[in-house]
Design an enzyme around this catalytic site. Structure first.
Site, PDB file in Angstrom:
ATOM      1  N   GLU A 158       0.855  -1.193   0.000  1.00  0.00           N
ATOM      2  CA  GLU A 158       0.000   0.000   0.000  1.00  0.00           C
ATOM      3  C   GLU A 158       0.892   1.245   0.000  1.00  0.00           C
ATOM      4  O   GLU A 158       2.106   1.170   0.147  1.00  0.00           O
ATOM      5  CB  GLU A 158      -0.889   0.021   1.256  1.00  0.00           C
ATOM      6  CG  GLU A 158      -2.024  -0.988   1.284  1.00  0.00           C
ATOM      7  CD  GLU A 158      -3.279  -0.481   0.588  1.00  0.00           C
ATOM      8  OE1 GLU A 158      -3.223   0.607  -0.024  1.00  0.00           O
ATOM      9  OE2 GLU A 158      -4.315  -1.169   0.671  1.00  0.00           O
ATOM     10  N   GLY A 210      -5.638   2.880  15.422  1.00  0.00           N
ATOM     11  CA  GLY A 210      -4.786   3.367  14.351  1.00  0.00           C
ATOM     12  C   GLY A 210      -4.174   4.705  14.713  1.00  0.00           C
ATOM     13  O   GLY A 210      -4.402   5.254  15.790  1.00  0.00           O
ATOM     14  N   ASP A 259      -9.983   1.789  -3.663  1.00  0.00           N
ATOM     15  CA  ASP A 259      -8.897   1.879  -2.694  1.00  0.00           C
ATOM     16  C   ASP A 259      -8.235   3.249  -2.826  1.00  0.00           C
ATOM     17  O   ASP A 259      -8.923   4.254  -2.973  1.00  0.00           O
ATOM     18  CB  ASP A 259      -7.921   0.724  -2.926  1.00  0.00           C
ATOM     19  CG  ASP A 259      -7.098   0.349  -1.705  1.00  0.00           C
ATOM     20  OD1 ASP A 259      -6.555   1.256  -1.055  1.00  0.00           O
ATOM     21  OD2 ASP A 259      -6.982  -0.841  -1.390  1.00  0.00           O
ATOM     22  N   ASN A 295     -11.501   5.310   2.369  1.00  0.00           N
ATOM     23  CA  ASN A 295     -10.214   4.731   1.978  1.00  0.00           C
ATOM     24  C   ASN A 295      -9.318   5.752   1.293  1.00  0.00           C
ATOM     25  O   ASN A 295      -8.480   6.360   1.909  1.00  0.00           O
ATOM     26  CB  ASN A 295     -10.460   3.509   1.083  1.00  0.00           C
ATOM     27  CG  ASN A 295      -9.257   2.617   0.960  1.00  0.00           C
ATOM     28  OD1 ASN A 295      -8.132   3.075   0.894  1.00  0.00           O
ATOM     29  ND2 ASN A 295      -9.485   1.314   0.922  1.00  0.00           N
ATOM     30  N   ASP A 330      -6.070   5.301   7.196  1.00  0.00           N
ATOM     31  CA  ASP A 330      -5.741   4.487   6.030  1.00  0.00           C
ATOM     32  C   ASP A 330      -4.916   5.231   4.996  1.00  0.00           C
ATOM     33  O   ASP A 330      -4.000   4.676   4.414  1.00  0.00           O
ATOM     34  CB  ASP A 330      -7.025   3.969   5.382  1.00  0.00           C
ATOM     35  CG  ASP A 330      -6.741   3.009   4.249  1.00  0.00           C
ATOM     36  OD1 ASP A 330      -6.425   1.841   4.537  1.00  0.00           O
ATOM     37  OD2 ASP A 330      -6.819   3.422   3.080  1.00  0.00           O
TER      38      ASP A 330
END
Length: 339
Positions: free
Chosen positions: A66, A129, A250, A201, A154
């Site tokens: 990612e 997170g 994404d 996202n 994210d």
């Protein structure tokens, strides 16, 4: 008694007759367009379509890659979510890495104008997170957003003033408690900008500095937001110009023409939208038609060029994880936090 006899005889006769089948019945059959695990939806088959070329094999394992971004030295950076690592790929294709804190689950990267890496992490995927910043070599770790804040961070993108937007990966389709938030340039204030999203996202700022793009992994929606300032949506400034079919939007990037590139996780492809949110092209990852390399997650423009590098993983499919590249419509938009 006679009626009972005839009824029994009739029932016995019916039971002995086999159902007939005619070969002339209308029959469904697979075509080249519909065969395979992730056929391209009919509405997207006529888009300009190209297939990416392999650039670099990262691992024979199906790592969850990612967060593609280029640093100030012109090297490609990306992360392995479940391996807690940040990678660096130089122009001469030398790969090195450093570890994040154990269990940080890095998912996104952005580069500050001073060269620091801002690393987004999903933590325990429930409520721990955060964001840390490090020097280019991973040293001098600084907490920007602590796990106690309760976000699942994210992705993130800097604006021209040095503040940044990030996505909160929480929620689901029946409990959309994620969203897009803004952190002020001094790092002291976090302001919700686009709340109530189902697993927010990707996030990106358009080249005009006033258009905010985001997507929802679970709801399959692309959001376009016109901003009056960093945290204020302009009157009638929100729209959902596109709903994705199948899994699942994404990370995203924008080019200098305002086009938006959205990685489709689970389909092995990138969809490209113009500045109004209308699809104008797509990029396919090799092997997708047979179910390989479907975890296309993120991408980055090589600075000053229209070369787009794309991350994809085959998960458990046996082909590992790789970087692919193509020539995009336009050069990448300038990273606002860079000098």
């Amino acid at each position: 008694m006679i009626k009972v006899f005839y009824l029994l005889a009739f029932a016995a006769g019916m039971g002995s007759v086999a159902p007939s089948y005619s070969a002339s019945l209308p029959a469904l059959s697979y075509t080249t367009e519909t065969k395979g695990p992730v056929p391209i939806p009919p509405s997207e088959r006529t888009l300009q379509t190209i297939t990416a070329q392999p650039y670099f094999k990262v691992s024979d394992k199906g790592l969850q890659l990612e967060g593609a971004v280029f640093d100030l030295q012109g090297d490609l950076r990306f992360v392995d979510v479940f391996g807690d690592r940040v990678y660096r790929l130089t122009r001469d294709l030398k790969l090195t890495s450093f570890a994040t804190p154990p269990g940080f689950a890095p998912a996104g990267l952005a580069v500050h104008k001073d060269g620091r890496l801002f690393i987004a992490g999903l933590g325990n995927f429930k409520d721990s997170g955060g964001i840390i910043a490090t020097k280019a070599d991973g040293s001098d770790v600084e907490t920007i957003i602590p796990p106690s804040a309760g976000f699942l961070v994210d992705d993130l993108d800097f604006d021209a003033k040095g503040g940044f937007y990030f996505t909160d990966f929480r929620g689901n389709t029946s409990d959309p408690k994620g969203g897009v938030l803004y952190v002020s340039p001094d790092g002291k204030t976090i302001t919700p900008v686009l709340p109530n999203l189902a697993v927010a996202n990707g996030v990106a700022i358009g080249p005009d500095g006033k258009t905010l793009w985001a997507d929802e992994l679970s709801a399959g929606a692309l959001h376009k937001v016109e901003l009056s300032d960093a945290t204020t949506i302009a009157p009638f400034g929100t729209s959902i110009p596109y709903h994705f079919i199948g899994p699942a939007p994404d990370s995203m990037r924008v080019d200098s023409d305002g086009n938006v590139y959205v990685a489709i996780y689970g389909q092995g492809r990138i969809l490209v939208f113009n500045s109004t949110g209308i699809p104008i092209g797509q990029i396919l990852i090799p092997g997708r038609e047979t179910g390989h390399n479907l975890r296309s997650t993120s991408m980055a423009f090589r600075p000053g060029t229209n070369e787009l590098l794309i991350l994809a993983s085959d998960a458990q499919g046996g082909q590992g994880c790789s970087i692919y590249h193509v020539t995009a419509f336009a050069k990448g938009a300038s990273t606002f936090a860079h000098p």
